[in-house]
Design an enzyme around this catalytic site. Sequence first.
Site, PDB file in Angstrom:
ATOM      1  N   LYS A 122     -15.377   8.320  13.188  1.00  0.00           N
ATOM      2  CA  LYS A 122     -14.859   8.025  11.849  1.00  0.00           C
ATOM      3  C   LYS A 122     -15.964   7.341  11.069  1.00  0.00           C
ATOM      4  CE  LYS A 122     -10.777   8.323   9.764  1.00  0.00           C
ATOM      5  NZ  LYS A 122      -9.749   9.352   9.899  1.00  0.00           N
ATOM      6  N   GLY A 136       4.604   5.391   0.472  1.00  0.00           N
ATOM      7  CA  GLY A 136       3.376   6.013  -0.041  1.00  0.00           C
ATOM      8  C   GLY A 136       3.584   7.490  -0.322  1.00  0.00           C
ATOM      9  N   GLY A 167       1.331   9.606  -1.827  1.00  0.00           N
ATOM     10  CA  GLY A 167       0.038  10.168  -2.213  1.00  0.00           C
ATOM     11  C   GLY A 167      -0.064  11.589  -1.681  1.00  0.00           C
ATOM     12  N   HIS A 168      -1.251  11.989  -1.261  1.00  0.00           N
ATOM     13  CA  HIS A 168      -1.452  13.376  -0.829  1.00  0.00           C
ATOM     14  C   HIS A 168      -0.437  13.785   0.238  1.00  0.00           C
ATOM     15  CE1 HIS A 168      -5.460  12.841  -2.689  1.00  0.00           C
ATOM     16  NE2 HIS A 168      -5.281  14.119  -2.955  1.00  0.00           N
ATOM     17  N   VAL A 169      -0.406  13.017   1.322  1.00  0.00           N
ATOM     18  CA  VAL A 169       0.417  13.466   2.445  1.00  0.00           C
ATOM     19  C   VAL A 169       1.879  13.059   2.267  1.00  0.00           C
ATOM     20  CG1 VAL A 169       0.007  11.539   4.043  1.00  0.00           C
ATOM     21  CG2 VAL A 169       0.326  13.814   4.933  1.00  0.00           C
ATOM     22  N   TYR A 183       3.617  12.752  -0.503  1.00  0.00           N
ATOM     23  CA  TYR A 183       4.259  13.659  -1.467  1.00  0.00           C
ATOM     24  C   TYR A 183       4.574  15.006  -0.796  1.00  0.00           C
ATOM     25  CZ  TYR A 183       4.435  16.974  -5.398  1.00  0.00           C
ATOM     26  OH  TYR A 183       4.780  17.977  -6.265  1.00  0.00           O
TER      27      TYR A 183
HETATM   28  P1  NAD Z   1      -3.644   8.850  -0.506  1.00  0.00           P
HETATM   29  O1  NAD Z   1      -4.620   7.810  -0.919  1.00  0.00           O
HETATM   30  O2  NAD Z   1      -3.600  10.165  -1.209  1.00  0.00           O
HETATM   31  O3  NAD Z   1      -2.136   8.268  -0.588  1.00  0.00           O
HETATM   32  C1  NAD Z   1      -1.789   6.967  -0.270  1.00  0.00           C
HETATM   33  C2  NAD Z   1      -0.630   6.583  -1.190  1.00  0.00           C
HETATM   34  O4  NAD Z   1      -0.122   5.329  -0.785  1.00  0.00           O
HETATM   35  C3  NAD Z   1      -1.034   6.447  -2.664  1.00  0.00           C
HETATM   36  O5  NAD Z   1      -0.096   7.108  -3.474  1.00  0.00           O
HETATM   37  C4  NAD Z   1      -0.995   4.937  -2.896  1.00  0.00           C
HETATM   38  O6  NAD Z   1      -0.676   4.598  -4.229  1.00  0.00           O
HETATM   39  C5  NAD Z   1       0.107   4.537  -1.935  1.00  0.00           C
HETATM   40  N1  NAD Z   1       0.096   3.140  -1.524  1.00  0.00           N
HETATM   41  C6  NAD Z   1      -0.953   2.310  -1.330  1.00  0.00           C
HETATM   42  N2  NAD Z   1      -0.510   1.108  -0.937  1.00  0.00           N
HETATM   43  C7  NAD Z   1       0.835   1.192  -0.847  1.00  0.00           C
HETATM   44  C8  NAD Z   1       1.848   0.303  -0.470  1.00  0.00           C
HETATM   45  N3  NAD Z   1       1.592  -0.958  -0.119  1.00  0.00           N
HETATM   46  N4  NAD Z   1       3.140   0.727  -0.467  1.00  0.00           N
HETATM   47  C9  NAD Z   1       3.441   1.994  -0.842  1.00  0.00           C
HETATM   48  N5  NAD Z   1       2.507   2.896  -1.223  1.00  0.00           N
HETATM   49  C10 NAD Z   1       1.220   2.485  -1.219  1.00  0.00           C
HETATM   50  O7  NAD Z   1      -3.890   9.049   1.055  1.00  0.00           O
HETATM   51  P2  NAD Z   1      -3.337  10.224   1.984  1.00  0.00           P
HETATM   52  O8  NAD Z   1      -4.373  11.261   2.144  1.00  0.00           O
HETATM   53  O9  NAD Z   1      -1.976  10.599   1.545  1.00  0.00           O
HETATM   54  O10 NAD Z   1      -3.262   9.457   3.391  1.00  0.00           O
HETATM   55  C11 NAD Z   1      -2.283   8.458   3.649  1.00  0.00           C
HETATM   56  C12 NAD Z   1      -2.384   8.026   5.110  1.00  0.00           C
HETATM   57  O11 NAD Z   1      -2.192   9.172   5.956  1.00  0.00           O
HETATM   58  C13 NAD Z   1      -3.758   7.443   5.526  1.00  0.00           C
HETATM   59  O12 NAD Z   1      -3.548   6.489   6.537  1.00  0.00           O
HETATM   60  C14 NAD Z   1      -4.482   8.647   6.114  1.00  0.00           C
HETATM   61  O13 NAD Z   1      -5.489   8.270   7.018  1.00  0.00           O
HETATM   62  C15 NAD Z   1      -3.320   9.327   6.836  1.00  0.00           C
HETATM   63  N6  NAD Z   1      -3.548  10.741   7.090  1.00  0.00           N
HETATM   64  C16 NAD Z   1      -3.659  11.618   6.060  1.00  0.00           C
HETATM   65  C17 NAD Z   1      -3.887  12.976   6.334  1.00  0.00           C
HETATM   66  C18 NAD Z   1      -3.973  13.963   5.208  1.00  0.00           C
HETATM   67  O14 NAD Z   1      -4.006  15.186   5.505  1.00  0.00           O
HETATM   68  N7  NAD Z   1      -4.015  13.545   3.957  1.00  0.00           N
HETATM   69  C19 NAD Z   1      -4.009  13.416   7.661  1.00  0.00           C
HETATM   70  C20 NAD Z   1      -3.873  12.503   8.711  1.00  0.00           C
HETATM   71  C21 NAD Z   1      -3.642  11.158   8.407  1.00  0.00           C
END
Ligand code: NAD
Length: 365
Positions: free
Chosen positions: A100, A200, A202-204, A206
């Site tokens: 990482k 949360g 965000g990407h995942v 939603y």
């Molecule tokens: P992202 O930054 O797109 O989304 C994170 C969301 O969480 C944002 O909308 C942010 O505003 C919100 N947020 C931040 N602090 C918060 C809180 N205290 N309470 C509620 N919401 C809060 O990130 P992502 O890509 O969606 O990833 C989220 C998590 O999932 C991370 O830990 C990432 O490592 C893990 N993950 C993501 C993927 C992927 O495909 N995107 C794959 C494996 C693991």
Amino acid sequence: MNQPGLQAISPLANHGIQKQDDILAIAETYGCSELHIKTDPDTGLQAIIAIHNTKLGPATGGCRCLPYPSLAAAVEDAANLARGMSYKAALAGIPCGGGKSVLIRPETIVDREAYFEAFGEFIETLGGRYITAVDSGTSTTDMDCIARSTAHVRGLSVAHGGSGDPSPFTARGVRKAIEIAVELVLQRNNLDGIKVAIQGAGHVGYALARELYNHGAKIIVSDHNPEHLERCHDEFDATTVSLDGIYEAECDLFAPCALGGVLNDTTIRRLNCNIVAGAANNQLEERRHGQILHQRGIVYVPDYVINSGGLIHVLNRDKEKRELQLNHMLDTLWKLFKQSAISGHTMIHEADVMAQRILDIKPDT
Ligand code: NAD
């Protein structure tokens, strides 16, 4: 509330390590075999690459770009996440190791393209031992910039020949894992009316809300970005709650999809659910919190097992291969449920043991 990535994922005190000092000891605590550090004053780059294990293949894992209070905090996040990547790949049958990278985000990044190109040059010096991809605070566009300096990057934008955003595929894997958990814990063979509280959107988060809504679940959601809340409300009829309120939301399943370290001494006692299963990495502040959830009668489905869809997506262009690997992960999850029921241990314990066994059996190459 802390910044993402700064959460106190800090079992170091239990090992007698003072956070400020010994970054090598921090790396060792998480079993990381290598730690690489780079600074580039011209672009403001301060980068750490942690490599946990390369027995199954090149160390692969996303690149976080977040603010951190100290070098030690950044190293700890990188090392902890790198171990998770090794275990994730091992349990999903993916031929790669665990690594990482963490970029300590400066207050402003003056030239974002140059910043990520400089990071690409750093990756290139490792000669393919580490392969990067998107993670919190980075985008497919950033991966395109990294690709100008090194070939050891995945998850480029579709326009640059990459596989694009992995989040929908990650969410698909998490939804399928949730279906298994609901079947085995709640004895329900579909998600109709199942209440899921998503932290949360965000990407995942939603993408997971969409998956679950399309399969009949009722969505509760928290996020500090009002636009993210609004789209879940409008598109999935989600109930929105405060950042703090999500912990007490009455639901069948709590799905952390934002931060690490959210399952801790303070939050676990407030949870109002039967199952915890989400996409965020390192949800347990410490491994012992898996046991505390267990004692409260809450089934914790290990994050690194069920969020491997992202890794599968960035490493494979072939749709059939992706499905095969996702099914491998789901088979593993069935085994973990069974094993945990037989042994009485938590699933996270069983997952750690199973992953470490796979790594121990594979001879060094
Ligand atoms: P992202 O930054 O797109 O989304 C994170 C969301 O969480 C944002 O909308 C942010 O505003 C919100 N947020 C931040 N602090 C918060 C809180 N205290 N309470 C509620 N919401 C809060 O990130 P992502 O890509 O969606 O990833 C989220 C998590 O999932 C991370 O830990 C990432 O490592 C893990 N993950 C993501 C993927 C992927 O495909 N995107 C794959 C494996 C693991």
